[in-house]
Design a protein around this motif. Structure first.
Motif, mmCIF file in Angstrom:
data_model
loop_
_atom_site.group_PDB
_atom_site.id
_atom_site.type_symbol
_atom_site.label_atom_id
_atom_site.label_comp_id
_atom_site.label_asym_id
_atom_site.label_seq_id
_atom_site.Cartn_x
_atom_site.Cartn_y
_atom_site.Cartn_z
ATOM 1 N N PHE A 80 91.777 -86.897 -3.939
ATOM 2 C CA PHE A 80 90.732 -86.515 -2.770
ATOM 3 C C PHE A 80 89.678 -85.467 -3.551
ATOM 4 C CE2 PHE A 80 95.480 -85.813 -1.724
ATOM 5 C CZ PHE A 80 95.619 -86.789 -0.774
ATOM 6 N N ILE A 81 88.672 -85.576 -2.677
ATOM 7 C CA ILE A 81 87.609 -84.458 -3.043
ATOM 8 C C ILE A 81 87.808 -83.344 -2.353
ATOM 9 C CG2 ILE A 81 85.265 -83.905 -2.740
ATOM 10 C CD1 ILE A 81 84.346 -87.017 -2.979
ATOM 11 N N LEU A 82 87.822 -82.174 -3.006
ATOM 12 C CA LEU A 82 88.093 -80.861 -2.510
ATOM 13 C C LEU A 82 86.662 -80.104 -2.355
ATOM 14 C CD1 LEU A 82 91.012 -79.644 -4.923
ATOM 15 C CD2 LEU A 82 91.115 -80.987 -2.656
ATOM 16 N N GLY A 83 86.645 -79.418 -1.232
ATOM 17 C CA GLY A 83 85.525 -78.382 -0.634
ATOM 18 C C GLY A 83 86.060 -76.979 -0.564
ATOM 19 N N ASN A 84 84.903 -76.127 -0.475
ATOM 20 C CA ASN A 84 85.628 -75.029 -0.105
ATOM 21 C C ASN A 84 85.300 -74.374 1.270
ATOM 22 O OD1 ASN A 84 83.518 -71.959 0.064
ATOM 23 N ND2 ASN A 84 85.551 -72.136 -1.094
ATOM 24 N N ILE A 85 86.747 -74.093 1.528
ATOM 25 C CA ILE A 85 86.770 -73.404 3.013
ATOM 26 C C ILE A 85 85.499 -72.369 3.317
ATOM 27 C CG2 ILE A 85 88.311 -72.638 4.566
ATOM 28 C CD1 ILE A 85 88.952 -75.271 4.039
ATOM 29 N N ASN B 16 83.680 -68.798 3.684
ATOM 30 C CA ASN B 16 84.127 -67.478 3.606
ATOM 31 C C ASN B 16 85.722 -67.164 2.931
ATOM 32 O OD1 ASN B 16 82.035 -66.620 5.377
ATOM 33 N ND2 ASN B 16 83.097 -67.381 6.984
ATOM 34 N N SER B 17 85.913 -68.087 2.022
ATOM 35 C CA SER B 17 87.059 -68.049 1.169
ATOM 36 C C SER B 17 87.063 -68.678 -0.426
ATOM 37 C CB SER B 17 88.252 -68.715 1.975
ATOM 38 O OG SER B 17 88.049 -70.111 1.664
ATOM 39 N N ILE B 18 87.842 -68.390 -1.170
ATOM 40 C CA ILE B 18 87.920 -68.868 -2.428
ATOM 41 C C ILE B 18 89.064 -70.084 -2.410
ATOM 42 C CG2 ILE B 18 87.168 -66.994 -3.570
ATOM 43 C CD1 ILE B 18 90.134 -66.484 -4.481
ATOM 44 N N ILE B 19 89.019 -70.732 -1.298
ATOM 45 C CA ILE B 19 90.297 -71.877 -0.918
ATOM 46 C C ILE B 19 89.626 -73.111 -1.140
ATOM 47 C CG2 ILE B 19 91.947 -72.523 0.434
ATOM 48 C CD1 ILE B 19 92.559 -69.834 1.653
ATOM 49 N N TYR B 20 89.991 -74.140 -1.948
ATOM 50 C CA TYR B 20 89.630 -75.371 -1.731
ATOM 51 C C TYR B 20 90.530 -76.412 -1.472
ATOM 52 C CZ TYR B 20 85.739 -73.245 -4.587
ATOM 53 O OH TYR B 20 84.768 -72.549 -4.744
ATOM 54 N N ARG B 21 90.173 -77.196 -0.376
ATOM 55 C CA ARG B 21 91.075 -78.060 0.485
ATOM 56 C C ARG B 21 90.190 -79.531 0.542
ATOM 57 N NH1 ARG B 21 94.310 -74.972 -1.203
ATOM 58 N NH2 ARG B 21 95.875 -73.834 0.228
ATOM 59 N N ASN B 22 91.163 -80.582 0.738
ATOM 60 C CA ASN B 22 90.587 -81.794 0.944
ATOM 61 C C ASN B 22 89.627 -81.960 2.069
ATOM 62 O OD1 ASN B 22 90.342 -84.513 1.638
ATOM 63 N ND2 ASN B 22 92.424 -85.082 1.994
ATOM 64 N N VAL B 23 88.417 -82.355 1.911
ATOM 65 C CA VAL B 23 87.291 -82.518 2.702
ATOM 66 C C VAL B 23 87.411 -83.273 3.705
ATOM 67 C CG1 VAL B 23 85.619 -81.761 0.988
ATOM 68 C CG2 VAL B 23 86.226 -84.253 1.371
ATOM 69 N N GLU B 24 88.623 -84.187 3.812
ATOM 70 C CA GLU B 24 88.744 -85.285 4.982
ATOM 71 C C GLU B 24 89.648 -84.456 6.075
ATOM 72 O OE1 GLU B 24 90.504 -88.781 3.613
ATOM 73 O OE2 GLU B 24 88.584 -89.451 2.511
ATOM 74 N N GLN B 25 90.458 -83.727 5.425
ATOM 75 C CA GLN B 25 91.302 -82.901 6.239
ATOM 76 C C GLN B 25 90.757 -81.737 7.000
ATOM 77 O OE1 GLN B 25 94.998 -81.499 4.314
ATOM 78 N NE2 GLN B 25 95.926 -80.550 6.067
ATOM 79 N N SER C 45 82.941 -77.245 2.464
ATOM 80 C CA SER C 45 81.540 -77.717 1.853
ATOM 81 C C SER C 45 81.619 -77.932 0.279
ATOM 82 C CB SER C 45 80.503 -76.810 2.046
ATOM 83 O OG SER C 45 81.046 -75.252 1.521
ATOM 84 N N THR C 46 81.017 -79.222 0.024
ATOM 85 C CA THR C 46 81.410 -79.289 -1.598
ATOM 86 C C THR C 46 80.368 -78.264 -2.443
ATOM 87 O OG1 THR C 46 79.556 -80.933 -1.304
ATOM 88 C CG2 THR C 46 81.594 -81.706 -1.173
ATOM 89 N N VAL C 47 80.690 -78.086 -3.506
ATOM 90 C CA VAL C 47 79.781 -77.386 -4.282
ATOM 91 C C VAL C 47 78.769 -78.032 -5.165
ATOM 92 C CG1 VAL C 47 79.913 -75.545 -6.342
ATOM 93 C CG2 VAL C 47 81.946 -75.996 -4.801
ATOM 94 N N ILE D 238 84.896 -81.844 -7.613
ATOM 95 C CA ILE D 238 86.286 -81.381 -7.527
ATOM 96 C C ILE D 238 87.246 -82.458 -7.009
ATOM 97 C CG2 ILE D 238 87.895 -79.514 -6.906
ATOM 98 C CD1 ILE D 238 85.377 -77.739 -6.325
ATOM 99 N N LEU D 239 88.236 -82.938 -8.017
ATOM 100 C CA LEU D 239 89.258 -84.049 -7.393
ATOM 101 C C LEU D 239 90.573 -83.539 -7.658
ATOM 102 C CD1 LEU D 239 87.665 -87.010 -9.290
ATOM 103 C CD2 LEU D 239 87.362 -86.505 -6.912
ATOM 104 N N GLU D 240 91.298 -83.783 -6.778
ATOM 105 C CA GLU D 240 92.823 -83.505 -6.616
ATOM 106 C C GLU D 240 93.758 -84.574 -6.903
ATOM 107 O OE1 GLU D 240 96.595 -81.941 -3.960
ATOM 108 O OE2 GLU D 240 94.355 -81.563 -3.106
ATOM 109 N N ILE D 241 94.548 -84.476 -7.788
ATOM 110 C CA ILE D 241 95.427 -85.721 -8.336
ATOM 111 C C ILE D 241 96.739 -85.360 -7.467
ATOM 112 C CG2 ILE D 241 96.470 -87.336 -9.876
ATOM 113 C CD1 ILE D 241 94.203 -86.528 -11.733
#
Length: 656
Positions: free
Chosen positions: A494-499, A501-510, A515-517, A522-525
């Motif tokens: 997955f490509i991760l993006g920044n939620i 107002n946080s330092i949390i990074y999650r799947n941009v599809e979910q 937002s991407t940096v 950023i990729l998650e395996i």
């Protein structure tokens, strides 16, 4: 690359922590830990720690004979509940036992034998309070199908009977071995979807085969597929007996009505539980008073009085039939285990207690070994009988003992009363029980939740109904294993993006608002990295980089400088996976990119360190969290001048 000469300030307090490399462990200690996690995840030896030898002996006996644990606490209140439950399930076990023995092409008396000895063994060794032991339709059908391909039960009934005992013996040995060797996870390859489809298919086949009894046919196909069964039915229309059909439909209507009433009014569970025995009694009286056996209604005939005769001398351990007995035993043993353990766990969950799967395998295997030596065929914990036991309020496995004693009294004194029991009643009892195994609601649920599981379910059903019982089972297991292989060989990335107002990074599809940096991919395996998926991951990561660079070119954003791999879900890695990382490192270097790792686990770090990959990538580019990795990359992007040669390097790479 241009950023390689810039050094990220690791002394910064906020980002001072680095991923630790675990200290090396002795090989023997590591091997011992891995074996324990594989075969003893429940740590069964924990209770023996710091105990004196005498206490260890008692605990050991209680482990293999749980009756020694709960018997001292048994009281009169428990006895009253178990007595009622035992008598109730005996009223169901007697007609079902006779019916299922006929389904297996075995003498009807074996159904009663199999409801006497095995329940006594299980009561001593089983850990379930609610499992009611007895023969089951699916195992009976499998026995008839697989042994029938080798020996004709009508032409050589003695050899067929001996092979049934031998298959039961090998089923018991296989089941007990799985438990003793802690290999119960093998049964888990029969997924829930597989069992739903297989049971429904087997139930459909069993119902269709009962048309022989309902229509009063003398000759019938031994095949189990629906085409052969329907051909056998409709090519003998001139032999249909209306008396038998009317009697069968009436009793089937009665059984289904009682079941429907019980579902609507659960407190009257005993009505449906008593219905099969009531049908046998009424059917026998009707035949006796009207002499219906002279008008085409087939009856059981003579049943031998007396308890189980020994059968150890009847076991067949020589060719050419030994292979068939072993194969039949293993396949029926796996099916019986899957059903028995699943049923036991279901009712244990309702009463909030735990059953040990490996201990159950030992108990079920032992009772089948003992049963094969006492004229019994394969037994397990059928759902219908266990449900009646549960609803009747059983407290312990003593309900199985009560049932066995009731069957014993029947064997000693009451078997002549079954002489006039019409076979059509037994067919009605089987059809009524089998309709409950066709769980269409579970199939609909699978469709709504997981389409692939639904395909597995339907494959099992179609394979059983239109092929054979073995074909349906093999097809469903093969598709389930294919899915496991696909999970391993094609892990998700997955490509991760920044939620915001946080330092949390999650799947941009979910999380579409993530937002991407800029300048960072950023990729998650989402799986361990092994030889089976390393090539795919290398190609997929390369494609993610290509797609990201194409997107950047079209949107005129900041050029890509860093690739962060979030390894939180990578629990392990092998040498092929390490080689994949080395290749990805070379690919990113040629493109002028910097490879960064985030949150690799201890096992992964240990192997990366031993392979010198950490030295290759630089430990300063391995971070505890994605947030820290992004912060480091942003610092480098804003403080260091990008490599002016990057575009030329990327273009050269693309032209290779």
């Amino acid at each position: 690359m241009g950023n390689a000469d810039c050094v990220y300030p690791t002394s910064n307090v906020e980002y001072a922590h680095r991923v630790a490399i675990p200290p090396p462990q002795p090989f023997v200690k590591s091997l011992k830990y891995n074996l324990k996690e594989t075969f003893f995840p429940d740590d069964p030896l924990r209770q023996f720690k710091n105990q004196p030898p005498s206490r260890k002996l008692i605990l050991g006996l209680q482990y293999f004979l749980p009756i020694l644990e709960w018997a001292p606490r048994y009281n009169l209140e428990f006895l009253k509940a178990d007595l009622i439950a035992g008598i109730t399930i005996a009223s169901l076990a007697i007609p079902q036992g006779i019916s299922y023995a006929k389904l297996a092409n075995l003498p009807p008396i074996l159904g009663l034998y199999s409801s006497f000895v095995p329940p006594l063994v299980y009561a001593m060794m089983g850990s379930s309070r609610d499992l009611a032991v007895g023969t089951v339709a699916v195992a009976s059908l499998l026995t008839a199908s697989m042994l029938g391909n080798e020996v004709n039960a009508n032409e050589n009934p003695k050899l067929y009977l001996h092979l049934a005992f031998t298959a039961t013996f090998f089923a018991g040995v296989f089941q007990a071995s799985l438990g003793l060797l802690r290999l119960g996870f093998i049964v888990d390859f029969l997924s829930h979807a597989t069992i739903v489809g297989f049971m429904a298919g087997a139930a459909t086949v069993v119902c269709l085969q009962q048309l022989k009894g309902i229509l009063g046919l003398d000759h019938f196909t031994h095949a189990t597929d629906v085409v052969s069964v329907m051909r056998s039915v409709f090519t003998q229309t001139h032999q249909w007996r209306w008396e038998s059909a009317v009697l069968g439909c009436c009793f089937l209507f009665f059984l289904l009505t009682t079941r429907y009433f019980t579902k609507r009014r659960p407190k009257f569970f005993w009505i449906s539980a008593m219905a099969p025995l009531t049908s046998v009694v009424l059917g026998s009286l009707l035949v006796y008073l009207t002499h219906a056996e002279r008008h085409g209604v087939q009856v059981i005939g003579h049943l031998k009085k007396g308890l189980n005769p020994p059968s150890f001398g009847d076991l067949v351990f020589v060719s050419p039939h030994l292979t068939t007995a072993i194969k039949t035993g293993i396949i029926t043993g796996v099916i019986a285990l899957a059903e028995g353990i699943a049923v036991g766990r279901s009712f244990a969950m309702f009463k909030n207690y735990h059953i040990d799967g490996n201990k159950e395998m030992i108990a079920i295997g032992t009772m089948n070994i003992v049963g094969s030596c006492t004229s019994c065929y394969l037994t397990t914990g059928p759902f219908s009988r266990s449900a009646v036991n549960f609803n009747a309020g059983c407290k312990t496995a003593v309900s199985n003992i009560v049932m066995a004693l009731a069957v014993m009294m029947t064997l000693l004194f009451l078997t002549p009363l079954f002489h006039y029991t019409p076979l059509v009643v037994l067919s009605s009892i089987i059809i009524s029980a089998m309709l409950g195994l066709i769980d269409y609601e579970a199939a609909i649920h699978l469709w709504n939740v997981d389409k692939f599981d639904f395909i597995v379910c339907i494959s099992a059903y179609v394979g059983v109904v239109f092929g054979s019982v073995e074909m349906g089972l093999v097809l469903a297991v093969a598709i389930s294993l294919l899915r496991v292989l696909l999970f391993v060989a094609r892990p998700r990335t997955f490509i991760l993006g920044n939620i915001p107002n946080s330092i949390i990074y999650r799947n941009v599809e979910q999380y579409p608002n993530a937002s991407t940096v800029p300048g960072v991919l950023i990729l998650e395996i989402d799986a361990p990295i092994y030889f089976a998926n390393s090539s795919y991951l290398r190609e997929r990561i390369s494609r993610w980089i290509d797609e990201e660079e194409d997107r950047i070119k079209s949107s005129a954003e900041t050029s890509l400088q860093y690739v962060i791999l979030d390894m939180s879900a990578v629990g392990n890695i092998d040498t092929s996976g390490i080689s994949m990382f080395e290749e990805v490192k070379k690919i990113t270097d040629r493109r002028g990119l910097k490879l960064v790792l985030a949150n690799p686990g201890s096992e992964v770090m240990k192997k990366l360190n031993k392979s010198k990959f950490i030295e290759n990538i630089g430990q300063e580019w391995i971070f505890l969290t994605v947030g820290e990795a992004v912060a480091a990359c942003n610092f480098m992007l804003h403080t260091c001048k990008p490599n002016s040669m990057k575009d030329d390097q990327s273009e050269a790479y693309n032209n290779v």
